[in-house]
Design a protein around this motif. Sequence first.
Motif, PDB file in Angstrom:
ATOM      1  N   LEU A 121       3.942  20.120  -7.720  1.00 40.57           N
ATOM      2  CA  LEU A 121       4.671  20.185  -6.455  1.00 40.57           C
ATOM      3  C   LEU A 121       3.726  20.365  -5.272  1.00 40.57           C
ATOM      4  O   LEU A 121       2.717  21.077  -5.362  1.00 40.57           O
ATOM      5  CB  LEU A 121       5.680  21.341  -6.475  1.00 40.57           C
ATOM      6  CG  LEU A 121       6.807  21.261  -7.504  1.00 40.57           C
ATOM      7  CD1 LEU A 121       7.696  22.490  -7.400  1.00 40.57           C
ATOM      8  CD2 LEU A 121       7.635  19.993  -7.334  1.00 40.57           C
ATOM      9  N   GLU A 122       4.065  19.720  -4.183  1.00 32.10           N
ATOM     10  CA  GLU A 122       3.350  19.908  -2.922  1.00 32.10           C
ATOM     11  C   GLU A 122       4.367  20.474  -1.937  1.00 32.10           C
ATOM     12  O   GLU A 122       5.383  19.838  -1.675  1.00 32.10           O
ATOM     13  CB  GLU A 122       2.815  18.573  -2.413  1.00 32.10           C
ATOM     14  CG  GLU A 122       1.801  17.946  -3.366  1.00 32.10           C
ATOM     15  CD  GLU A 122       1.474  16.501  -3.009  1.00 32.10           C
ATOM     16  OE1 GLU A 122       0.555  16.281  -2.221  1.00 32.10           O
ATOM     17  OE2 GLU A 122       2.163  15.602  -3.523  1.00 32.10           O
ATOM     18  N   VAL A 123       4.105  21.677  -1.450  1.00 32.12           N
ATOM     19  CA  VAL A 123       5.059  22.322  -0.543  1.00 32.12           C
ATOM     20  C   VAL A 123       4.435  22.463   0.833  1.00 32.12           C
ATOM     21  O   VAL A 123       3.312  22.954   0.968  1.00 32.12           O
ATOM     22  CB  VAL A 123       5.477  23.708  -1.077  1.00 32.12           C
ATOM     23  CG1 VAL A 123       6.256  24.494  -0.029  1.00 32.12           C
ATOM     24  CG2 VAL A 123       6.313  23.561  -2.342  1.00 32.12           C
ATOM     25  N   VAL A 179       5.157   9.341 -10.138  1.00 30.48           N
ATOM     26  CA  VAL A 179       5.776   8.906  -8.889  1.00 30.48           C
ATOM     27  C   VAL A 179       5.927  10.156  -8.031  1.00 30.48           C
ATOM     28  O   VAL A 179       6.012  11.270  -8.548  1.00 30.48           O
ATOM     29  CB  VAL A 179       7.160   8.259  -9.108  1.00 30.48           C
ATOM     30  CG1 VAL A 179       7.017   6.972  -9.877  1.00 30.48           C
ATOM     31  CG2 VAL A 179       8.110   9.210  -9.804  1.00 30.48           C
ATOM     32  N   GLU A 180       5.899   9.975  -6.728  1.00 35.08           N
ATOM     33  CA  GLU A 180       6.015  11.123  -5.823  1.00 35.08           C
ATOM     34  C   GLU A 180       7.313  10.998  -5.054  1.00 35.08           C
ATOM     35  O   GLU A 180       7.554   9.986  -4.397  1.00 35.08           O
ATOM     36  CB  GLU A 180       4.816  11.140  -4.869  1.00 35.08           C
ATOM     37  CG  GLU A 180       4.890  12.261  -3.855  1.00 35.08           C
ATOM     38  CD  GLU A 180       3.608  12.412  -3.037  1.00 35.08           C
ATOM     39  OE1 GLU A 180       2.659  11.633  -3.261  1.00 35.08           O
ATOM     40  OE2 GLU A 180       3.572  13.299  -2.174  1.00 35.08           O
ATOM     41  N   ILE A 181       8.161  12.023  -5.142  1.00 38.95           N
ATOM     42  CA  ILE A 181       9.433  11.997  -4.412  1.00 38.95           C
ATOM     43  C   ILE A 181       9.272  12.876  -3.180  1.00 38.95           C
ATOM     44  O   ILE A 181       8.970  14.064  -3.275  1.00 38.95           O
ATOM     45  CB  ILE A 181      10.586  12.511  -5.288  1.00 38.95           C
ATOM     46  CG1 ILE A 181      10.521  11.801  -6.640  1.00 38.95           C
ATOM     47  CG2 ILE A 181      11.927  12.250  -4.635  1.00 38.95           C
ATOM     48  CD1 ILE A 181      11.089  12.623  -7.744  1.00 38.95           C
ATOM     49  N   ASP A 207       4.454   1.566  -2.247  1.00 36.39           N
ATOM     50  CA  ASP A 207       3.495   1.803  -3.311  1.00 36.39           C
ATOM     51  C   ASP A 207       2.483   2.799  -2.786  1.00 36.39           C
ATOM     52  O   ASP A 207       2.220   2.870  -1.584  1.00 36.39           O
ATOM     53  CB  ASP A 207       2.829   0.489  -3.750  1.00 36.39           C
ATOM     54  CG  ASP A 207       3.803  -0.353  -4.593  1.00 36.39           C
ATOM     55  OD1 ASP A 207       4.818   0.226  -5.031  1.00 36.39           O
ATOM     56  OD2 ASP A 207       3.565  -1.553  -4.770  1.00 36.39           O
ATOM     57  N   LYS A 208       1.945   3.579  -3.692  1.00 33.18           N
ATOM     58  CA  LYS A 208       1.082   4.700  -3.320  1.00 33.18           C
ATOM     59  C   LYS A 208      -0.171   4.246  -2.555  1.00 33.18           C
ATOM     60  O   LYS A 208      -0.869   3.330  -2.973  1.00 33.18           O
ATOM     61  CB  LYS A 208       0.690   5.422  -4.607  1.00 33.18           C
ATOM     62  CG  LYS A 208      -0.276   6.561  -4.433  1.00 33.18           C
ATOM     63  CD  LYS A 208       0.376   7.751  -3.787  1.00 33.18           C
ATOM     64  CE  LYS A 208      -0.683   8.763  -3.370  1.00 33.18           C
ATOM     65  NZ  LYS A 208      -0.107   9.859  -2.601  1.00 33.18           N
ATOM     66  N   GLU A 209      -0.443   4.959  -1.430  1.00 37.78           N
ATOM     67  CA  GLU A 209      -1.676   4.666  -0.710  1.00 37.78           C
ATOM     68  C   GLU A 209      -2.815   5.495  -1.304  1.00 37.78           C
ATOM     69  O   GLU A 209      -2.605   6.538  -1.897  1.00 37.78           O
ATOM     70  CB  GLU A 209      -1.537   4.919   0.800  1.00 37.78           C
ATOM     71  CG  GLU A 209      -1.038   6.291   1.232  1.00 37.78           C
ATOM     72  CD  GLU A 209       0.453   6.510   0.960  1.00 37.78           C
ATOM     73  OE1 GLU A 209       0.721   7.136  -0.085  1.00 37.78           O
ATOM     74  OE2 GLU A 209       1.300   6.089   1.744  1.00 37.78           O
TER      75      GLU A 209
HETATM   76 MG    MG Z   1       0.165  13.742  -2.176  1.00 35.58          MG
END
Ligand code: MG
Length: 481
Positions: free
Chosen positions: A11-13, A213-215, A264-266
């Motif tokens: 997680l990124e908060v 995947v990043e939501i 798509d992811k950078e």
């Molecule tokens: Mg990130």
Amino acid sequence: MQNVYELVVGLEVHAQLLTQTKLFCGDGASFGAPPNTQVSPVTLGHPGALPRLNRTAVDFAIKMGLACGCEIERTNYFARKHYFYPDLPKGYQISQHTTPICKGGKVTVRTAEGETTIRLNRIHLEEDAGKSLHDVDPNNTAVDYNRAGVPLIEIVTEPDIRSSEEASAYLTELRKTLRYLGICDGNMEEGSMRCDANVSVRLKGEKALGTKVEIKNLNSIRNVRRAIEYEAKRLIELAEQGIPVQQQTRSFDAAEGTSFAMRDKEEANDYRYFADPDLPPFHVSDEQLEKIRAGIPALPAELTLKYTRELQLPEYDARTVCDDKETVDYFEKLIVETPYYKAAANWLLGPVRSVLNENGQTLDDFPVSPASMAALIALVEEGKLNFSIAGSRILPQLIRDPAQDPLDLAVSLNLLQSSDVDEVMAWVEEALAKMPDKVVEYRKGKKGLIGLFVGEVKKLSKGKADPRLTNRLLLEKLDNG
Ligand code: MG
Ligand code: ADP
């Protein structure tokens, strides 16, 4: 088939810091001001406007790092992270790249499965972007730059989370810590705490991580759970069909409960990071570090231990008292005034909490002083006042008029319990006389009926008969009568 897969989440908060002003200028940083009223040339990225570092934001970031056991970076610089977006007037966001101010550390969480440690990768400082508003004008997108430049810390975990329950326990714990430290209000609805969830699946026993995947931008703990659960199912289905996962940035549709691809992811090199030439590197000194360390209050884990060990509170009570900072602050003052620790916890978590909830208030709004609460608790603990009467009759009066003395109130409302043997005996005799059949049954051995007699005495005396004395006199009468 599902149980051959393992879920992996990191997680990124983003937590908005409670500073008065922004990270690099003196504009107000408060939430909810009319649009575009907190926007100096620095915020708007006018040519030639120069940023200047807000040291309070740095202190707050370090505070969080120390609370999580991170290593603090002493020599820091800020980097420009370039991308184009209408809510980013400079064309770059000022962030930290290779020198996050906090490295490592951990957060310990509890779920039904037990205790787990989630390792942190880093905590870094960065500025927030403005806000695009898509619903104020049917034909145009409006932009509010008030939020641009507000200080954030980004707290990034290692991919240690294995279930949606763990993710929500982690977020609850993190929010509690931020609030205890007084550095973020943790209000997810207002966006002062936002979460991106990175999700992948792999076969159980597999060492390598699956493609993630990043939501983005989940705005409640519940939605974090839902998004992770939805995504896990989707990724497992792909794996089952042998379709490779695309590394993607996705968005969660809370109304539908589904997610969809955004882009798509950078890669990091797409951002053209470089050190911001307008901001000199900054250093964290030993003195600064020690000063911040000294200002860190006792945290929930430490307080829970103190309450179970020193005050002999049951584990559950101790934890519940520590659930929010306001309850702890009041409880700490209360235990100075009363020796009845367990009762003090019961009062705060029971009657006091219900009255406050009814009025939509918190303990910060509670007008009754700890000394007065202690006096009320003593009346109950010493058998002079019935607990439920104290909660339903005296407490509301005290809230209305906190200057009143609980004992005076009990006397004037005629609520004091009677420990007068003759008076209580009269109620006992009256009660037994009303139920001769039950008395016979009791004497034949149906001892459980004692509760019925106690209840009757309570009713006849309107709660005023001292329960201990009532019991003693009832037993005397029943056993010798
Ligand atoms: Mg990130
Ligand atoms: P990025 O460069 O894509 O931002 P990072 O390596 O910085 O990726 O990690 C971002 C977050 O994603 C961290 O919380 C990390 O723990 C998590 N993460 C990284 N790889 C995975 C993975 N394969 N599955 C789940 N989470 C992951």
